[in-house]
Enzyme design. Structure first.
Site, PDB file in Angstrom:
ATOM      1  N   HIS A 182      -0.768  25.597  -5.707  1.00 49.16           N
ATOM      2  CA  HIS A 182      -2.061  25.769  -5.036  1.00 49.16           C
ATOM      3  C   HIS A 182      -1.960  25.508  -3.533  1.00 49.16           C
ATOM      4  O   HIS A 182      -2.969  25.302  -2.869  1.00 49.16           O
ATOM      5  CB  HIS A 182      -3.130  24.861  -5.679  1.00 49.16           C
ATOM      6  CG  HIS A 182      -3.519  25.310  -7.063  1.00 49.16           C
ATOM      7  ND1 HIS A 182      -4.251  24.534  -7.937  1.00 49.16           N
ATOM      8  CD2 HIS A 182      -3.279  26.486  -7.727  1.00 49.16           C
ATOM      9  CE1 HIS A 182      -4.441  25.206  -9.071  1.00 49.16           C
ATOM     10  NE2 HIS A 182      -3.853  26.378  -8.974  1.00 49.16           N
ATOM     11  N   THR A 213      -4.142  16.538 -15.762  1.00 50.29           N
ATOM     12  CA  THR A 213      -4.844  17.787 -15.449  1.00 50.29           C
ATOM     13  C   THR A 213      -5.818  18.122 -16.561  1.00 50.29           C
ATOM     14  O   THR A 213      -5.492  17.950 -17.742  1.00 50.29           O
ATOM     15  CB  THR A 213      -3.852  18.948 -15.162  1.00 50.29           C
ATOM     16  OG1 THR A 213      -4.598  20.142 -14.914  1.00 50.29           O
ATOM     17  CG2 THR A 213      -2.855  19.164 -16.292  1.00 50.29           C
ATOM     18  N   GLU A 223      -7.750  11.081 -20.319  1.00 52.97           N
ATOM     19  CA  GLU A 223      -8.685  11.498 -21.370  1.00 52.97           C
ATOM     20  C   GLU A 223      -8.162  12.804 -21.953  1.00 52.97           C
ATOM     21  O   GLU A 223      -7.325  13.453 -21.340  1.00 52.97           O
ATOM     22  CB  GLU A 223     -10.087  11.768 -20.771  1.00 52.97           C
ATOM     23  CG  GLU A 223     -10.708  10.606 -20.034  1.00 52.97           C
ATOM     24  CD  GLU A 223     -11.080   9.454 -20.964  1.00 52.97           C
ATOM     25  OE1 GLU A 223     -11.204   9.695 -22.188  1.00 52.97           O
ATOM     26  OE2 GLU A 223     -11.210   8.314 -20.465  1.00 52.97           O
TER      27      GLU A 223
HETATM   28  C1  BJW Z   1      -5.715  10.986 -15.161  1.00 53.88           C
HETATM   29  C2  BJW Z   1      -5.796   9.876 -14.364  1.00 53.88           C
HETATM   30  C3  BJW Z   1      -4.687   9.045 -14.388  1.00 53.88           C
HETATM   31  C4  BJW Z   1      -7.618  10.922 -14.089  1.00 53.88           C
HETATM   32  N1  BJW Z   1      -3.641   9.357 -15.152  1.00 53.88           N
HETATM   33  N2  BJW Z   1      -4.673  11.264 -15.936  1.00 53.88           N
HETATM   34  C5  BJW Z   1      -8.160  32.995 -17.324  1.00 53.88           C
HETATM   35  C6  BJW Z   1      -9.290  32.599 -18.033  1.00 53.88           C
HETATM   36  C7  BJW Z   1     -10.453  32.241 -17.360  1.00 53.88           C
HETATM   37  C8  BJW Z   1     -10.521  32.264 -15.963  1.00 53.88           C
HETATM   38  C9  BJW Z   1      -9.392  32.651 -15.261  1.00 53.88           C
HETATM   39  C10 BJW Z   1      -8.246  33.009 -15.945  1.00 53.88           C
HETATM   40  N3  BJW Z   1      -7.302  33.321 -15.012  1.00 53.88           N
HETATM   41  C11 BJW Z   1      -7.830  33.147 -13.776  1.00 53.88           C
HETATM   42  C12 BJW Z   1      -9.118  32.759 -13.896  1.00 53.88           C
HETATM   43  C13 BJW Z   1     -10.054  32.463 -12.766  1.00 53.88           C
HETATM   44  C14 BJW Z   1      -9.850  31.091 -12.149  1.00 53.88           C
HETATM   45  C15 BJW Z   1     -10.037  30.009 -13.215  1.00 53.88           C
HETATM   46  O1  BJW Z   1      -9.119  29.385 -13.681  1.00 53.88           O
HETATM   47  N4  BJW Z   1     -11.286  29.766 -13.584  1.00 53.88           N
HETATM   48  C16 BJW Z   1     -11.588  28.752 -14.591  1.00 53.88           C
HETATM   49  C17 BJW Z   1     -12.132  27.495 -13.905  1.00 53.88           C
HETATM   50  C18 BJW Z   1     -12.571  29.321 -15.560  1.00 53.88           C
HETATM   51  N5  BJW Z   1      -8.523  30.965 -11.525  1.00 53.88           N
HETATM   52  C19 BJW Z   1      -8.295  31.433 -10.311  1.00 53.88           C
HETATM   53  O2  BJW Z   1      -9.162  31.984  -9.654  1.00 53.88           O
HETATM   54  C20 BJW Z   1      -6.898  31.270  -9.777  1.00 53.88           C
HETATM   55  N6  BJW Z   1      -6.460  32.530  -9.299  1.00 53.88           N
HETATM   56  C21 BJW Z   1      -6.011  33.482 -10.141  1.00 53.88           C
HETATM   57  O3  BJW Z   1      -5.766  33.274 -11.317  1.00 53.88           O
HETATM   58  O4  BJW Z   1      -5.862  34.727  -9.546  1.00 53.88           O
HETATM   59  C22 BJW Z   1      -5.830  35.869 -10.404  1.00 53.88           C
HETATM   60  C23 BJW Z   1      -7.213  36.054 -11.049  1.00 53.88           C
HETATM   61  C24 BJW Z   1      -8.363  35.829 -10.313  1.00 53.88           C
HETATM   62  C25 BJW Z   1      -9.622  35.982 -10.917  1.00 53.88           C
HETATM   63  C26 BJW Z   1      -9.715  36.354 -12.267  1.00 53.88           C
HETATM   64  C27 BJW Z   1      -8.543  36.567 -12.998  1.00 53.88           C
HETATM   65  C28 BJW Z   1      -7.275  36.406 -12.377  1.00 53.88           C
HETATM   66  C29 BJW Z   1      -6.877  30.327  -8.584  1.00 53.88           C
HETATM   67  C30 BJW Z   1      -7.229  28.920  -8.954  1.00 53.88           C
HETATM   68  C31 BJW Z   1      -7.245  28.063  -7.686  1.00 53.88           C
HETATM   69  C32 BJW Z   1      -7.715  26.639  -7.961  1.00 53.88           C
HETATM   70  N7  BJW Z   1      -7.891  25.975  -6.717  1.00 53.88           N
HETATM   71  C33 BJW Z   1      -8.243  24.547  -6.704  1.00 53.88           C
HETATM   72  C34 BJW Z   1      -8.444  24.134  -5.226  1.00 53.88           C
HETATM   73  C35 BJW Z   1      -7.057  24.032  -4.546  1.00 53.88           C
HETATM   74  C36 BJW Z   1      -7.128  23.460  -3.166  1.00 53.88           C
HETATM   75  C37 BJW Z   1      -7.701  22.071  -3.127  1.00 53.88           C
HETATM   76  O5  BJW Z   1      -7.092  21.105  -3.605  1.00 53.88           O
HETATM   77  O6  BJW Z   1      -8.808  21.954  -2.584  1.00 53.88           O
HETATM   78  O7  BJW Z   1      -7.196  23.767  -7.291  1.00 53.88           O
HETATM   79  S1  BJW Z   1      -9.665  24.153  -7.729  1.00 53.88           S
HETATM   80  C38 BJW Z   1      -9.049  22.589  -8.273  1.00 53.88           C
HETATM   81  O8  BJW Z   1      -8.795  22.639  -9.704  1.00 53.88           O
HETATM   82  C39 BJW Z   1      -7.666  22.434  -7.600  1.00 53.88           C
HETATM   83  C40 BJW Z   1      -6.858  21.834  -8.708  1.00 53.88           C
HETATM   84  O9  BJW Z   1      -5.487  22.035  -8.444  1.00 53.88           O
HETATM   85  C41 BJW Z   1      -7.375  22.548  -9.923  1.00 53.88           C
HETATM   86  C42 BJW Z   1      -7.084  21.842 -11.229  1.00 53.88           C
HETATM   87  O10 BJW Z   1      -7.714  20.592 -11.282  1.00 53.88           O
HETATM   88  P1  BJW Z   1      -6.951  19.363 -11.948  1.00 53.88           P
HETATM   89  O11 BJW Z   1      -5.752  19.044 -11.178  1.00 53.88           O
HETATM   90  O12 BJW Z   1      -6.767  19.642 -13.392  1.00 53.88           O
HETATM   91  O13 BJW Z   1      -7.994  18.163 -11.696  1.00 53.88           O
HETATM   92  P2  BJW Z   1      -9.273  17.732 -12.563  1.00 53.88           P
HETATM   93  O14 BJW Z   1     -10.102  16.863 -11.713  1.00 53.88           O
HETATM   94  O15 BJW Z   1      -9.938  18.890 -13.173  1.00 53.88           O
HETATM   95  O16 BJW Z   1      -8.658  16.894 -13.780  1.00 53.88           O
HETATM   96  C43 BJW Z   1      -8.018  15.650 -13.573  1.00 53.88           C
HETATM   97  C44 BJW Z   1      -7.569  15.133 -14.927  1.00 53.88           C
HETATM   98  O17 BJW Z   1      -6.795  13.960 -14.715  1.00 53.88           O
HETATM   99  C45 BJW Z   1      -8.724  14.749 -15.864  1.00 53.88           C
HETATM  100  O18 BJW Z   1      -8.487  15.326 -17.160  1.00 53.88           O
HETATM  101  C46 BJW Z   1      -8.659  13.222 -15.943  1.00 53.88           C
HETATM  102  O19 BJW Z   1      -9.001  12.708 -17.218  1.00 53.88           O
HETATM  103  C47 BJW Z   1      -7.208  12.956 -15.638  1.00 53.88           C
HETATM  104  N8  BJW Z   1      -6.937  11.693 -14.992  1.00 53.88           N
HETATM  105  N9  BJW Z   1      -7.041   9.878 -13.717  1.00 53.88           N
HETATM  106  C48 BJW Z   1      -3.690  10.478 -15.918  1.00 53.88           C
HETATM  107  N10 BJW Z   1      -4.674   7.896 -13.654  1.00 53.88           N
END
Ligand code: BJW
Length: 245
Positions: A113, A191, A218
């Site tokens: 990302h 994640t 979680e």
């Molecule tokens: C702990 C803890 C501790 C806490 N120890 N654990 C297929 C199906 C449906 C939709 C799509 C699909 N393919 C693509 C899409 C569209 C979209 C998408 O995924 N949408 C869904 C939300 C529905 N994806 C995209 O648009 C991507 N592009 C793409 O696929 O292009 C082609 C395409 C486009 C459109 C349609 C189809 C294809 C791009 C995604 C870009 C995400 N960007 C972000 C921002 C990045 C910059 C920034 O940092 O500001 O990335 S959004 C945000 O979410 C960030 C993160 O990297 C990402 C994931 O979040 P993460 O890391 O999982 O964090 P949290 O907060 O969600 O979870 C934290 C976890 O940790 C929790 O579970 C806690 O319990 C746990 N935790 N403390 C262990 N101590």
């Protein structure tokens, strides 16, 4: 429960915001997470940047400022140690943009990302460049565009919703999975399993015959796709997870 690593194991790790939580970096979707106070569509989409680039830069400038004050935690260090021990049999894919894995010493690292500490142009294809500055006023114009009569603006070099991930980075991950057939272990850490394509890696790894592990505070959205789930904070779990054979 311990994850056994022997001389043939190929270990693919995917990390998310949870791995940096114990360093003091907020996650996105937990209580008090970033999306609670900043609507996704305003700060993490190209449309949000077009509508209000100052707001987006304030959001990322604040995150740049905070990320400089935090340090890698034992979870980051355990993964850096695995990298050092396993060499090319190890690959770390991170969704995080905070740079903490690199600072912990991870070398075989794919930042899918992007990076909080790089900037690129919103229009022209110039390569992202290292940049730690904070932009609190109008976003600066892209100098390369200006010399060509275009009006590109500088933006954070991160991947927003609706934007494609770098195909070279995705194919590096697919090649690692293909080359690991029969020896693959996939480990996801901290994640929520809702954002694609990262959330789909577990399916890809299983299709390649991989053993799959999740370490998370979680249950994640896709927990059922994994063979093993270790519930707990990654800073405590990861340093004790690997059994080196
Ligand atoms: C702990 C803890 C501790 C806490 N120890 N654990 C297929 C199906 C449906 C939709 C799509 C699909 N393919 C693509 C899409 C569209 C979209 C998408 O995924 N949408 C869904 C939300 C529905 N994806 C995209 O648009 C991507 N592009 C793409 O696929 O292009 C082609 C395409 C486009 C459109 C349609 C189809 C294809 C791009 C995604 C870009 C995400 N960007 C972000 C921002 C990045 C910059 C920034 O940092 O500001 O990335 S959004 C945000 O979410 C960030 C993160 O990297 C990402 C994931 O979040 P993460 O890391 O999982 O964090 P949290 O907060 O969600 O979870 C934290 C976890 O940790 C929790 O579970 C806690 O319990 C746990 N935790 N403390 C262990 N101590």
């Amino acid at each position: 429960m311990r994850l056994r690593v022997d001389g043939d194991t190929r270990l693919l790790v995917l990390t998310g915001a949870g791995v940096s939580a114990e360093s003091g970096v907020p996650t996105f979707r937990d209580a008090n997470g970033l999306w609670e106070s900043h609507p996704i569509e305003q700060v993490a989409t190209p449309e949000g940047f077009d509508a209000d680039p100052r707001l987006v830069w304030r959001f990322y400038s604040e995150r740049r400022r905070k990320a400089k004050t935090v340090h890698p935690n034992p979870g980051h260090l355990a993964l850096a140690e695995a990298d050092g021990r396993m060499g090319d049999r190890f690959l770390l894919v991170t969704q995080n943009v905070d740079g903490l894995h690199r600072r912990a010493g991870s070398r075989r690292l794919v930042e899918i990302h992007g990076s909080l500490f790089e900037t690129r142009c919103s229009v022209c294809p110039r390569a992202p460049f290292p940049d730690e500055r904070e932009y609190l006023g109008d976003p600066p114009p892209c100098e390369e565009c200006r010399t060509r009569g275009r009006d590109g603006r500088l933006r954070p070099a991160v991947v927003w919703f609706g934007e494609v991930l770098d195909p070279a980075r995705l194919s590096q991950i697919s090649s690692f999975i293909d080359d690991a057939r029969g020896q693959l272990v996939f480990l996801a850490v901290g994640t929520s399993g809702v954002v694609y394509p990262a959330a789909g890696l577990v399916v890809q790894a299983r299709a390649a015959g991989g053993e799959t592990w999740l370490v998370n505070a979680e249950a994640a959205d896709n927990t059922r796709a994994f063979h093993h789930f270790v519930k707990g904070p990654s800073g405590k779990v990861l340093p004790e997870l690997f059994e080196w054979a």
